[in-house]
Design an enzyme around this catalytic site. Structure first.
Site, mmCIF file in Angstrom:
data_model
loop_
_atom_site.group_PDB
_atom_site.id
_atom_site.type_symbol
_atom_site.label_atom_id
_atom_site.label_comp_id
_atom_site.label_asym_id
_atom_site.label_seq_id
_atom_site.Cartn_x
_atom_site.Cartn_y
_atom_site.Cartn_z
ATOM 1 N N ALA A 42 0.842 -1.202 0.000
ATOM 2 C CA ALA A 42 0.000 0.000 0.000
ATOM 3 C C ALA A 42 0.877 1.251 0.000
ATOM 4 C CB ALA A 42 -0.889 -0.008 1.234
ATOM 5 N N GLY A 75 0.627 -5.569 0.038
ATOM 6 C CA GLY A 75 -0.165 -5.590 -1.184
ATOM 7 C C GLY A 75 0.641 -6.028 -2.389
ATOM 8 N N GLU A 117 0.457 -9.698 -2.307
ATOM 9 C CA GLU A 117 -0.921 -10.101 -2.624
ATOM 10 C C GLU A 117 -1.175 -9.978 -4.130
ATOM 11 O OE1 GLU A 117 -2.576 -7.427 0.422
ATOM 12 O OE2 GLU A 117 -3.591 -9.196 1.240
ATOM 13 N N GLU A 141 1.388 -6.514 7.541
ATOM 14 C CA GLU A 141 0.226 -5.749 8.034
ATOM 15 C C GLU A 141 0.040 -5.849 9.541
ATOM 16 O OE1 GLU A 141 0.388 -7.566 5.341
ATOM 17 O OE2 GLU A 141 -0.406 -6.383 3.679
#
Ligand code: NAD
Length: 701
Positions: free
Chosen positions: A61, A102, A105, A125
């Protein structure tokens, strides 16, 4: 443009390009999906390679979007990953350097993955009080196996790609590239190889089972509960991975999302995100731009090899910077060296330091009794006795011998840095480097900016602090700087609480239940109660109006200096470090209260916590107003990294914000009415009063 598009023969290459770490902010997500559309629409393109420019595949992110609507703006990360899965042409993720959050991911949403050696792979996270929110908890167990995935998700630490590639049956990487340089050509080759293979493989279709799930998840929960008290995210990581093993993929995704959003609203996640931003903010100084020229620090000299000098020296040795220790006598040098050796040997024994590394570090250390030997040092740090006369001698000598451009730093805790600088003809080169004890362990470094400290000197020391792995916070010059000036008010309140009827154990327990690592009386016993005694004696002379509880003086008069004398606020029978309630101290306190004529009352734990924490907050508001601290979040960093303030509460300032400054000031007004307390101190600092009047908070996070 935050993602570049190009073709190499029949392969489209989409390169994320959003420095510094290709954060997946809105513009990048948009550019990426546009690239996918273009590749899918071009009949000449048969396959796609997705990679990252510069220092990362993707760090996840974009922190600049944290908590802002842009983070969720479409295409959000979930939609981008879906778009990857739905691509009609195969996508190969070509990963290197950093693949985190992210970024990982996203890679797991691609059809194939190839990694360069040395990739740092993580789902971090949990460190922000969250769980991965874009399929990480559902896809990682499918590619790595349940246990390896859960370990990574709960710990949040990076793991090297080579290690992950060795896991039996792993499907995270289809290939490991031979080198970073060959990553792209090998990714292109893989893309051509799989261009016509159908159906396209998707991680979501892989099985996810644990052969003895009930027992394993029970065990995992017990482990996590034991280490993650007060933090809700780690246990949710276990829940989410368990769901991956028990539910259909789509159901798991919904449940992950729900948990992610709920965690986002917890005070713990808010605190951890605040501190993440605070750490970055602390390294910025308004009038010292990032590109300020820095001096080279290749050699350090340490004046004084006592408690602090030895620990400070170790920081530089650990970073590979040579250190010369200077003392007045050979015995003092020997003592200092022996302590450094003992500390390293303890690390070797525990397996935390390899014997070769220990030797390497010791080889960087040399000693001297002569100032002439430190003339070429780039940085000199003084940690001699805390007496102005001694500091004066040292700094005059440094001014005489040190080469032009050397930085002259003092580790003083209480003395006036501007006065120290004035002993030299080069006050622009003088700065405070206030380390905390034990200096080789504690993260905090207060960097004290004197009236004449040069901007390049400040920039150099701030950059150096990163090299030696400290969290540096800039403080202006005042008695106690940021941390100790605040702790003095806290200690005064702790004393008044004793006067009014609390026992030391009651105060310690209340604040420890709030989350402090150690209450004020246990802390005093550890640090030595004589230190505070000396400071108070000075205060009694300089500020006769400032009132303290005399209980601490009575304690010291009994010779109870703390653990080092086997007795302090508590007893420490025969070298024991665990405190035992002391009948002698309770009797001393009874006598002390009788002498004061106090009628004791029962004081609630809530009042204890409020008085201790709000005393920090009110003094901090003065520090902000005076410009000693640049921002509220700097103060939070000081308290989290140097004073054992509970991490999950985000520091005293964020805590005050979360209680509501109106309520904080309301409590201060009540405390001011207590005749045994200090009414003048409890007048809200002007900044605090102003913030309340304007309905504002200290932090804007
Ligand atoms: N102890 C702490 O917790 C702590 C924390 C932060 C800062 N400090 C500051 O660090 C400084 C040192 O504190 P410490 O606890 O290490 O003290 P210490 O007494 O353990 O060590 C001081 C050392 O300096 C040496 N020394 C004295 N005068 C000297 C001179 N003229 N030249 C060379 N060496 C000399 C002494 O021989 C001694 O080894 C003080 O300014 C103190 O305020 C201490």
């Amino acid at each position: 443009m935050t993602a570049r598009y190009e073709t190499q023969g029949p392969v489209a290459v989409i390169t994320l390009d959003n420095p510094p770490v290709n954060g997946l902010g809105h513009a990048t997500r948009l550019a990426l999906t546009q690239g996918l559309d273009r590749a899918n629409a071009d009949p000449a393109v048969r396959a796609i390679v997705l990679t990252g420019a510069g220092k990362a595949f993707s760090g996840g992110a974009d922190i600049r979007e944290f908590g802002k609507p842009a983070a969720l703006a479409e295409p959000n990360l979930l939609s981008v990953i879906l778009a990857c899965e739905h691509s009609a042409k195969p996508i190969v993720a070509a990963m290197h350097s950093v693949v985190m959050g992210g970024g990982l991911e996203l890679a797991m949403g691609c059809h194939y993955r190839i990694a360069a050696p040395g990739c740092a792979v993580a789902l971090p996270e949990v460190k922000l009080g969250l769980i991965p929110g874009a399929g990480g908890t559902q896809r990682l167990p499918r590619v790595l196996g349940v246990e390896a995935a859960l370990n990574m998700i709960v710990q949040g630490d990076p793991v090297k790609s080579e290690l992950l590639a060795q896991l039996p049956g792993q499907k995270l990487f289809d290939r490991i590239a031979d080198s970073a340089e060959s990553l792209l050509p090998q990714a292109l080759a893989l893309a051509l190889e799989v261009a016509d293979v159908r159906p396209l493989p998707l991680v979501r279709h892989l099985p996810c089972k644990h052969p003895s799930g009930d027992a394993y998840f029970q065990f995992a929960r017990n482990m996590v509960k034991a280490v993650a008290r007060n933090l809700p995210a780690p246990i949710k990581c276990v829940d989410a991975v368990e769901i991956a093993t028990r539910s259909a993929f789509e159901e798991g995704m919904l449940r992950e999302r729900e948990m992610f959003i709920n965690l986002m609203w917890t005070p713990q996640s808010r605190a951890l995100r605040h501190l993440f931003a605070a750490e970055r903010a602390a390294s910025k100084i308004a009038d010292v731009p990032d590109d300020t020229p820095k001096r080279t620090i290749a050699q350090v000299a340490m004046i004084g090899a006592g408690t602090m000098g030895g620990g400070i020296a170790m920081n530089f040795l650990n970073a590979g910077i040579p250190v010369k220790l200077l003392e007045m006598k050979q015995e003092a040098l020997e003592r200092g060296l022996a302590t450094i050796r003992k500390n390293y040997e303890a690390q070797v024994k525990k397996g935390k330091l390899k014997p070769e590394k220990y030797q390497e570090r010791m080889a960087l250390l040399s000693t001297t009794l002569s100032y002439a030997d430190i003339a070429q040092a780039d940085l000199v740090i003084e940690a001699v006795f805390e007496e102005m006369g001694v500091k004066e001698k040292v700094f005059r000598e440094l001014d005489r011998v040190c080469k032009p451009g050397a930085i002259l730093a003092s580790n003083t805790s209480t003395l006036d840095l501007n006065a120290i600088a004035a002993y030299t003809g080069r006050p622009q080169d003088v700065i405070g480097m206030h380390f905390f004890s034990p200096a080789n362990v504690m993260k905090l470094l207060e960097v004290v900016r004197g009236q004449h400290t040069g901007k390049d000197v400040l920039a150099t020391v701030m950059a150096l602090s990163k090299k030696i792995k400290k969290t540096a916070v800039v403080s202006g010059v005042c008695d106690g700087f940021i941390g100790n000036r605040m702790i003095e008010q806290y200690a005064r309140q702790a004393g008044f609480l004793l006067d009014e009827g609390c026992t030391p154990a009651q105060v310690d327990k209340a604040i420890e239940a709030f989350g402090f690592a150690m209450g004020p009386f246990r802390m005093g016993d550890l640090a030595g109660n004589d230190i505070g005694w000396a400071i108070r004696k000075r205060r009694y002379q300089e500020q006769p109006d400032l009132r303290y509880s005399a209980s601490a003086d009575r304690l010291c008069e009994l010779g109870r200096f703390g653990q080092k004398t086997g007795a302090g606020w508590y007893d420490y029978p025969a070298g024991q470090r665990e405190p035992v309630v002391s009948a002698v101290v309770l009797e001393m306190l009874d006598k002390h209260r009788a002498a004061l004529g106090v009628k004791t009352r029962k004081i609630s734990n809530e009042e204890i916590v409020q008085r201790l924490v709000y005393s920090l907050v009110n003094e901090a508001a003065h520090l902000l107003e005076e410009g000693i601290a640049a921002r509220a979040s700097d103060i939070d960093m000081v308290y989290i990294t140097g004073y054992g303030f509970p991490l999950w509460r985000g520091g005293p300032m964020l805590y005050a914000d979360s209680v509501g400054l109106f309520n904080v000031v309301g409590a201060m007004k009540r405390f001011a009415l207590n005749p045994l307390d200090d009414a003048a101190f409890w007048q809200p600092a002007p900044l605090l009063a102003r913030l309340v009047a304007e309905g504002k908070t200290f932090n804007n996070t």
